[in-house]
Design a protein around this motif. Structure first.
Motif, PDB file in Angstrom:
ATOM      1  N   VAL A 171       0.560  -0.935  -0.052  1.00  0.00           N
ATOM      2  CA  VAL A 171      -0.249   0.207  -0.054  1.00  0.00           C
ATOM      3  C   VAL A 171       0.664   1.111  -0.049  1.00  0.00           C
ATOM      4  O   VAL A 171       0.956   2.500  -0.852  1.00  0.00           O
ATOM      5  CB  VAL A 171      -0.725   0.294   1.272  1.00  0.00           C
ATOM      6  CG1 VAL A 171      -1.627   1.306   1.578  1.00  0.00           C
ATOM      7  CG2 VAL A 171      -1.927  -1.227   0.945  1.00  0.00           C
TER       8      VAL A 171
ATOM      9  N   LEU B 221       0.874   3.712  -3.139  1.00  0.00           N
ATOM     10  CA  LEU B 221       0.479   5.075  -2.399  1.00  0.00           C
ATOM     11  C   LEU B 221       1.626   6.165  -2.710  1.00  0.00           C
ATOM     12  O   LEU B 221       1.347   6.988  -3.707  1.00  0.00           O
ATOM     13  CB  LEU B 221      -0.188   4.898  -1.326  1.00  0.00           C
ATOM     14  CG  LEU B 221      -1.755   4.868  -1.309  1.00  0.00           C
ATOM     15  CD1 LEU B 221      -1.299   5.106   0.176  1.00  0.00           C
ATOM     16  CD2 LEU B 221      -2.085   5.306  -2.431  1.00  0.00           C
TER      17      LEU B 221
ATOM     18  N   ARG C  83      -3.823   8.671  -5.642  1.00  0.00           N
ATOM     19  CA  ARG C  83      -4.574   7.249  -6.073  1.00  0.00           C
ATOM     20  C   ARG C  83      -5.791   8.506  -6.045  1.00  0.00           C
ATOM     21  O   ARG C  83      -6.996   8.408  -5.154  1.00  0.00           O
ATOM     22  CB  ARG C  83      -4.721   6.142  -5.729  1.00  0.00           C
ATOM     23  CG  ARG C  83      -5.558   5.116  -5.976  1.00  0.00           C
ATOM     24  CD  ARG C  83      -4.425   3.507  -5.421  1.00  0.00           C
ATOM     25  NE  ARG C  83      -3.338   3.282  -5.902  1.00  0.00           N
ATOM     26  CZ  ARG C  83      -3.662   2.053  -6.542  1.00  0.00           C
ATOM     27  NH1 ARG C  83      -4.388   1.996  -7.803  1.00  0.00           N
ATOM     28  NH2 ARG C  83      -2.433   1.644  -7.251  1.00  0.00           N
TER      29      ARG C  83
ATOM     30  N   VAL D  39      -9.689   7.643  -5.499  1.00  0.00           N
ATOM     31  CA  VAL D  39     -10.598   7.149  -5.472  1.00  0.00           C
ATOM     32  C   VAL D  39     -12.094   6.960  -5.655  1.00  0.00           C
ATOM     33  O   VAL D  39     -12.570   8.527  -4.325  1.00  0.00           O
ATOM     34  CB  VAL D  39     -10.607   6.192  -3.725  1.00  0.00           C
ATOM     35  CG1 VAL D  39     -11.162   5.152  -3.648  1.00  0.00           C
ATOM     36  CG2 VAL D  39      -8.948   5.856  -4.227  1.00  0.00           C
TER      37      VAL D  39
ATOM     38  N   LEU E 272      -5.828   9.727  -2.781  1.00  0.00           N
ATOM     39  CA  LEU E 272      -5.365   8.990  -1.639  1.00  0.00           C
ATOM     40  C   LEU E 272      -4.113   9.204  -1.892  1.00  0.00           C
ATOM     41  O   LEU E 272      -3.459   9.131  -3.174  1.00  0.00           O
ATOM     42  CB  LEU E 272      -5.389   7.576  -1.626  1.00  0.00           C
ATOM     43  CG  LEU E 272      -7.336   7.368  -1.085  1.00  0.00           C
ATOM     44  CD1 LEU E 272      -6.754   5.598  -0.443  1.00  0.00           C
ATOM     45  CD2 LEU E 272      -6.223   7.826   0.771  1.00  0.00           C
TER      46      LEU E 272
ATOM     47  N   PHE F 260      -2.496   8.839   3.672  1.00  0.00           N
ATOM     48  CA  PHE F 260      -2.494   7.125   4.451  1.00  0.00           C
ATOM     49  C   PHE F 260      -1.548   7.446   5.726  1.00  0.00           C
ATOM     50  O   PHE F 260      -2.141   6.276   6.553  1.00  0.00           O
ATOM     51  CB  PHE F 260      -2.054   5.717   3.396  1.00  0.00           C
ATOM     52  CG  PHE F 260      -1.963   4.684   4.067  1.00  0.00           C
ATOM     53  CD1 PHE F 260      -3.106   3.609   4.390  1.00  0.00           C
ATOM     54  CD2 PHE F 260      -0.748   3.881   4.210  1.00  0.00           C
ATOM     55  CE1 PHE F 260      -3.137   2.376   4.523  1.00  0.00           C
ATOM     56  CE2 PHE F 260      -0.320   3.060   4.806  1.00  0.00           C
ATOM     57  CZ  PHE F 260      -1.900   1.987   4.869  1.00  0.00           C
TER      58      PHE F 260
ATOM     59  N   LYS G 136      -8.658  -3.033   6.222  1.00  0.00           N
ATOM     60  CA  LYS G 136      -8.761  -1.762   4.987  1.00  0.00           C
ATOM     61  C   LYS G 136      -7.167  -2.425   4.101  1.00  0.00           C
ATOM     62  O   LYS G 136      -7.433  -1.720   2.501  1.00  0.00           O
ATOM     63  CB  LYS G 136      -8.868  -0.884   5.879  1.00  0.00           C
ATOM     64  CG  LYS G 136     -10.558  -0.722   5.861  1.00  0.00           C
ATOM     65  CD  LYS G 136     -10.315   0.804   6.619  1.00  0.00           C
ATOM     66  CE  LYS G 136     -12.124   1.171   7.247  1.00  0.00           C
ATOM     67  NZ  LYS G 136     -13.010   2.295   7.594  1.00  0.00           N
TER      68      LYS G 136
ATOM     69  N   ALA H 223      -7.135  -3.198   0.547  1.00  0.00           N
ATOM     70  CA  ALA H 223      -6.429  -2.168  -0.848  1.00  0.00           C
ATOM     71  C   ALA H 223      -5.399  -2.696  -1.426  1.00  0.00           C
ATOM     72  O   ALA H 223      -5.443  -3.271  -2.520  1.00  0.00           O
ATOM     73  CB  ALA H 223      -5.447  -1.420  -0.281  1.00  0.00           C
TER      74      ALA H 223
ATOM     75  N   ASP I 142      -8.948  -2.851  -3.950  1.00  0.00           N
ATOM     76  CA  ASP I 142     -10.325  -2.017  -3.351  1.00  0.00           C
ATOM     77  C   ASP I 142      -9.964  -0.639  -1.830  1.00  0.00           C
ATOM     78  O   ASP I 142      -9.517  -0.792  -0.896  1.00  0.00           O
ATOM     79  CB  ASP I 142     -11.211  -3.147  -2.408  1.00  0.00           C
ATOM     80  CG  ASP I 142     -12.384  -2.386  -2.220  1.00  0.00           C
ATOM     81  OD1 ASP I 142     -12.869  -0.866  -1.953  1.00  0.00           O
ATOM     82  OD2 ASP I 142     -13.553  -3.083  -1.926  1.00  0.00           O
ATOM     83  N   TRP I 143      -9.419   0.280  -2.978  1.00  0.00           N
ATOM     84  CA  TRP I 143      -9.374   1.483  -2.120  1.00  0.00           C
ATOM     85  C   TRP I 143     -10.251   1.707  -1.139  1.00  0.00           C
ATOM     86  O   TRP I 143     -10.188   3.385  -0.999  1.00  0.00           O
ATOM     87  CB  TRP I 143      -8.331   2.432  -2.512  1.00  0.00           C
ATOM     88  CG  TRP I 143      -7.402   1.674  -3.276  1.00  0.00           C
ATOM     89  CD1 TRP I 143      -7.264   0.807  -5.081  1.00  0.00           C
ATOM     90  CD2 TRP I 143      -5.388   1.399  -3.114  1.00  0.00           C
ATOM     91  NE1 TRP I 143      -5.773   0.276  -4.367  1.00  0.00           N
ATOM     92  CE2 TRP I 143      -5.110   1.420  -3.482  1.00  0.00           C
ATOM     93  CE3 TRP I 143      -5.098   2.438  -2.189  1.00  0.00           C
ATOM     94  CZ2 TRP I 143      -4.088   0.620  -3.733  1.00  0.00           C
ATOM     95  CZ3 TRP I 143      -3.998   2.395  -1.675  1.00  0.00           C
ATOM     96  CH2 TRP I 143      -2.827   1.448  -2.372  1.00  0.00           C
ATOM     97  N   GLN I 144     -11.683   1.681  -1.865  1.00  0.00           N
ATOM     98  CA  GLN I 144     -12.951   2.620  -1.086  1.00  0.00           C
ATOM     99  C   GLN I 144     -12.905   2.837   0.229  1.00  0.00           C
ATOM    100  O   GLN I 144     -12.985   3.748   0.741  1.00  0.00           O
ATOM    101  CB  GLN I 144     -13.976   1.647  -1.670  1.00  0.00           C
ATOM    102  CG  GLN I 144     -14.293   1.852  -2.821  1.00  0.00           C
ATOM    103  CD  GLN I 144     -15.314   1.812  -3.738  1.00  0.00           C
ATOM    104  OE1 GLN I 144     -16.418   1.603  -3.467  1.00  0.00           O
ATOM    105  NE2 GLN I 144     -15.739   2.069  -5.012  1.00  0.00           N
TER     106      GLN I 144
ATOM    107  N   LEU J 142     -10.124   2.543   2.318  1.00  0.00           N
ATOM    108  CA  LEU J 142      -9.092   3.200   3.256  1.00  0.00           C
ATOM    109  C   LEU J 142      -9.697   4.973   2.905  1.00  0.00           C
ATOM    110  O   LEU J 142      -9.828   5.925   3.567  1.00  0.00           O
ATOM    111  CB  LEU J 142      -8.086   3.177   2.297  1.00  0.00           C
ATOM    112  CG  LEU J 142      -7.138   2.025   3.022  1.00  0.00           C
ATOM    113  CD1 LEU J 142      -6.176   2.161   2.501  1.00  0.00           C
ATOM    114  CD2 LEU J 142      -7.197   1.992   3.995  1.00  0.00           C
TER     115      LEU J 142
END
Lengths: 476, 389
Positions: A251, A255, A260, A262, A277, A282, A302, A306, A311-313, A315
């Motif tokens: 992650v 990042l 990113r 989202v 993000l 983060f 989470k 990711a 699936d970054w949602q 976070l």
């Protein structure tokens, strides 16, 4: 010097006859009911070296003991931050503090620069514009906007103010509680007015000889390491997230390579929203999650989602929620006024090197250094760095996982207070006074109990919030 | 009037001579209520406070199905005790007070995001357990709330969205006013004691004398019957007033021993309030005395009089029932009504509230007027020869 002291005494005395109580309702920022109190104001010199100069008005409240006319000294509760309003930040905990409130009035004073006491509020810089340059610019604008000399808004002035409030209330002594930065204020107050302190409770302890700032990153790093270790040691967490450490690295790396965007549904409004993000955001998220073990319980899930499923949602949503919860509470200008005079100037190169290359790097510190570069710096006496020694009965409280004021700091202060007891709550984070049986222990302390004799076995069953293994929760 | 005075003194002296009756009327009667109140309220409050503070033992069936819930309960000062067997039967048989039953489907439901089934088996008719059950319930609800918030947060939803409204109740009641909630029976005790104070004297001086045959010589003296009746009535009222004085003093003392603060309430009776209380209720003593004299004048025997008077004893109960069924505030109008007015006035005085003065004056006047009317009816009976039986 003596003449100055006399002038202070006069200023304090003139405060007394104007004291009048108005019924008022105190409210916290979140949910939960308010509490009825008696509000009053006290006028103090903005610049304590010129007592007859510009005056500022402190807003304060007394919450009467539920028993009615209690003869016992009240409990003064000092908020943290720096920059939190005492009148609102303690409201959510008052229900849990019932055992104490039965016998003791509670006194809340909005420290100068916070709440309704000439607050140094900066327009919301927003968590979203967090580049160091932007933040520094915001802080500079804010300094212009508030239009006061921030050098008068530090701990030393606040401590003097408390004495004025005490005298205005006609109290010979009171019990003192301070949380987080408030523990620094409480210790400084104890240093100057030991005879007025019946007992001391510190929650999330900041020793006088330490500075807030340089340790943010290493402490946060440790909180993250501990989270990883806890998951590794837990069979269910390990099988749900077999390579959490690897996931975290991935992650960070992704990042770090690029921002990113989202697209998510907004956590509150459900409107389609885009969140950018990046690595810094983060890291902030992780850092603040560590304050509350409940938040931390969600992080492995989470991070895993990711890193392993793209699936970054979750976070992204957390970033928005965090931003909203931080915005509400702190008078940022007052925060900088304290940190920039009392902490940042005392960073030395050594502290900065000790930061290492943890997940936060030196970002939060860099940010503060940049912001403080533009702020006037108050002179801080040498005495400020002396440990406060006292034999006042004292109860020190730490959360085992607290990433800002870790148990070592509580230990450090405990060794300086000869009649003290340090309790570490297993699995808990920052600010623990309202948990489990702590209010009962504190009640016993206030009733004259010896710190060493308080029966703290009731804290044995404390534990961290178990990790969420999926979106339904911990195992069962 | 002089002859009234002679009768009065004689009755008072006679009554004073009867030590046992006197003890029961002036000591046991007025002390019984306050002591009962202090002991019961005191115990109830202390027990309630203990219950909040002490660790509770919670019998749990199916502990292994929900380890995280169990850990939470422990963290919140509940000691978990493994329970085997039939929880319903065990609670019915009072082997245990309550059992938390965790269904074997708990874990699966939890994993699938459904509501996980839990049962709290208890006998709700057992008042003693109400406080403990409330604690168990609120601790379980605490875990429910924590999981709710975190489940939503994990899904990227702010938990505020499931609380569209935030109703905040601002309780402006004072500890005194809250104390009044449990003091509702005080006026009843006081009014009853006033009646009890004159009860024996009223029977004894009429029905009793008639039975003993001493009424006839008395009535055949030069004294007019009205004067004799008034003497007896005043003697009865005197003992009622004495009893009133003692019961108020006893209450003001007893209330000091009830730790009402523990439940955020306050109820006390200072000297000034005690005097006001006495003055407010005093007219009722005259009303009670004339009613009792009236009853005693037309009943044939001591026994019959006793039976009749036990009916009269219900009178002070009436306003309490009215107030219970349909609570009302003190107004000039309801204060003016005898008996009801005294009841309301006492509640207001105990709650340290201001009372409409006109209401009090009207009450005193009307109560005394009613006493006079009743006394006049009693006099009508006295004039008849049948009063001799």
């Amino acid at each position: 010097m003596l003449i100055r002291e006399l002038l202070f005494a006069v200023a304090a005395a003139t405060g007394t006859d104007s004291l009048s109580f108005e019924p008022c309702e105190l409210r916290g920022s979140g949910r939960g009911s308010g509490v009825s109190a008696e509000c009053f104001t006290v006028s103090v010199a903005e610049d304590w070296s010129r007592p007859q100069g510009n005056q500022i008005t402190l807003r304060a409240a007394r919450i009467p003991a539920t028993q009615g006319d209690s003869e016992r000294p009240p409990l003064l509760m000092i908020a943290g931050g720096p920059g939190q309003s005492a009148l609102s930040s303690f409201v959510p905990h008052l229900r849990a503090l019932r055992p104490i409130r039965q016998q003791h009035d509670i006194i809340l004073v909005d420290q100068r620069g916070t709440g309704d006491s000439n607050p140094l509020v900066c327009p919301d810089a927003g968590m979203d514009s967090i580049s160091v340059d932007e933040a520094a610019e915001h802080a500079r604008d804010c300094l212009d906007r508030i239009g006061v000399d921030p050098r008068h808004y530090g701990t030393a002035s606040a401590v003097r103010d408390l004495e004025v409030v005490r005298e205005a209330l006609g109290l010979s002594e009171w019990h003192v509680y301070g949380v987080s930065y408030g523990s620094r204020v409480a210790l400084e107050y104890l240093r100057g007015s030991e005879a007025q302190v019946s007992s001391l409770t510190l929650d999330g302890v900041v020793p006088a000889e330490e500075i807030l700032g340089p340790m943010l990153a290493p402490f946060a790093q440790r909180a993250v390491d501990r989270m990883l270790a806890r998951c590794r040691d837990d069979e269910r967490c390990r099988s749900a997230f077999p390579d959490l450490e690897g996931s975290l690295d991935r992650v960070m790396r992704r990042l770090g390579e690029r921002d990113r965007p989202v697209r998510i549904r907004h956590p509150r409004t459900h409107e389609p929203t885009e969140v950018r993000l990046d690595r810094d955001r983060f890291a902030q998220m992780l850092r603040f999650a560590a304050y509350q073990p409940e938040m931390l319980a969600l992080m492995p899930l989470k991070i895993h989602r990711a890193a392993e499923e793209g699936d970054w949602q979750p976070l992204a949503a957390q970033w928005l929620t965090l931003g909203e919860s931080l915005d509400q509470t702190i008078a940022t200008g007052m925060h900088y006024a304290v940190i920039c005079s009392e902490d940042i100037p005392f960073l030395d190169e050594k502290d900065r090197i000790a930061q290492g290359n943890g997940f936060l790097g030196i970002d939060p510190l860099d940010l503060l250094i940049r912001i403080c570069a533009d702020w006037p710096v108050a002179e801080v006496g040498d005495q400020r760095w002396e440990p406060v020694r006292s034999d006042v009965p004292a109860l020190l409280l730490s959360g085992e996982l607290d990433p800002v004021t870790p148990p070592e700091w509580g230990e450090q202060v405990a060794s300086q207070l000869s009649n003290s007891r340090h309790l570490v709550l297993r699995g808990k984070g920052h600010n623990v006074v309202h948990l489990g049986c702590v209010p009962f222990l504190m009640r016993d302390l206030l009733a004259g109990g010896e710190p060493g004799e308080l029966d703290a076995t009731c804290l044995d069953d404390m534990r961290p919030m178990p990790f969420f293994l999926d979106f339904s929760g911990p195992a069962a | 009037m002089k002859r009234t005075w002679i009768v009065y003194l004689k009755e008072v002296r006679d009554n004073l001579r009867d030590r046992r009756t006197l003890l029961s009327v002036l000591l046991f009667g007025p002390l019984f209520g306050p002591i009962l109140f202090a002991v019961f309220m005191g115990t109830a409050i202390t027990m309630g406070a203990d219950e909040i503070e002490k660790r509770l033992t919670l019998p749990v069936k199916g502990e292994s199905h929900a380890p995280e819930l169990i850990a939470w309960l422990r963290e919140n000062r509940l000691d978990i005790q493994t329970f085997e067997g039939d929880p319903r039967q065990a609670v019915r048989d009072r082997e245990v007070d309550y059992v938390l039953v965790i269904d074997s489907g708990y874990a699966e439901a939890m994993r699938e995001g459904r509501s996980a089934p839990l049962q709290l088996v208890a006998d709700r008719s057992r008042q003693r357990l109400a406080g403990q059950l409330a604690r168990v319930r609120s601790t379980v609800n605490g875990w429910d709330r924590t999981l709710t918030e975190l489940r939503l947060l994990a899904r990227g939803i702010d938990s505020q969205v499931i609380h569209p409204l935030q109703l905040e109740e601002v309780d402006v009641s004072t500890p005194e006013a809250r104390g009044l909630m449990i003091a509702a029976m005080l006026p009843y005790f006081i009014l009853l004691t006033v009646l009890m104070g004159g009860f024996y004297l009223a029977i004894d001086t009429t029905a009793g004398e008639r039975e003993r045959g001493s009424l006839e010589p008395l009535l055949s003296t030069a004294a007019r019957r009205g004067e004799i009746l008034l003497g007896k009535l005043l003697a009865t009222a005197t003992f009622s007033l004495l009893a009133l004085m003692i019961v108020i003093a006893a209450f003001s003392l007893a209330l000091r021993f009830v730790p009402m603060e523990t439940v955020d309430m306050s109820l006390s009776l200072d000297a000034a309030t005690a005097v006001k209380l006495f003055l407010t209720v005093a007219p009722f003593a005259f009303l009670g005395a004339s009613v009792m004299c009236l009853v005693a004048s037309f009943t044939k025997s001591y026994k019959e009089a006793q039976t009749w008077l036990s009916v009269v004893m219900v009178v002070p109960l009436a306003p309490m029932i009215v107030h219970f069924v349909r609570p009302f505030e003190a107004t000039t109008l309801n204060l003016a009504i005898p008996v009801l007015g005294q009841h309301v006035a006492m509640l207001e005085l105990l709650g340290a509230e201001a009372i409409p003065t006109l209401g009090l004056i009207l009450n005193t006047a009307l109560t005394l007027l009613l006493s006079a009317v009743v006394a006049w009816v009693a006099w009508l009976f006295y004039r008849r020869e049948s009063v001799l039986g």
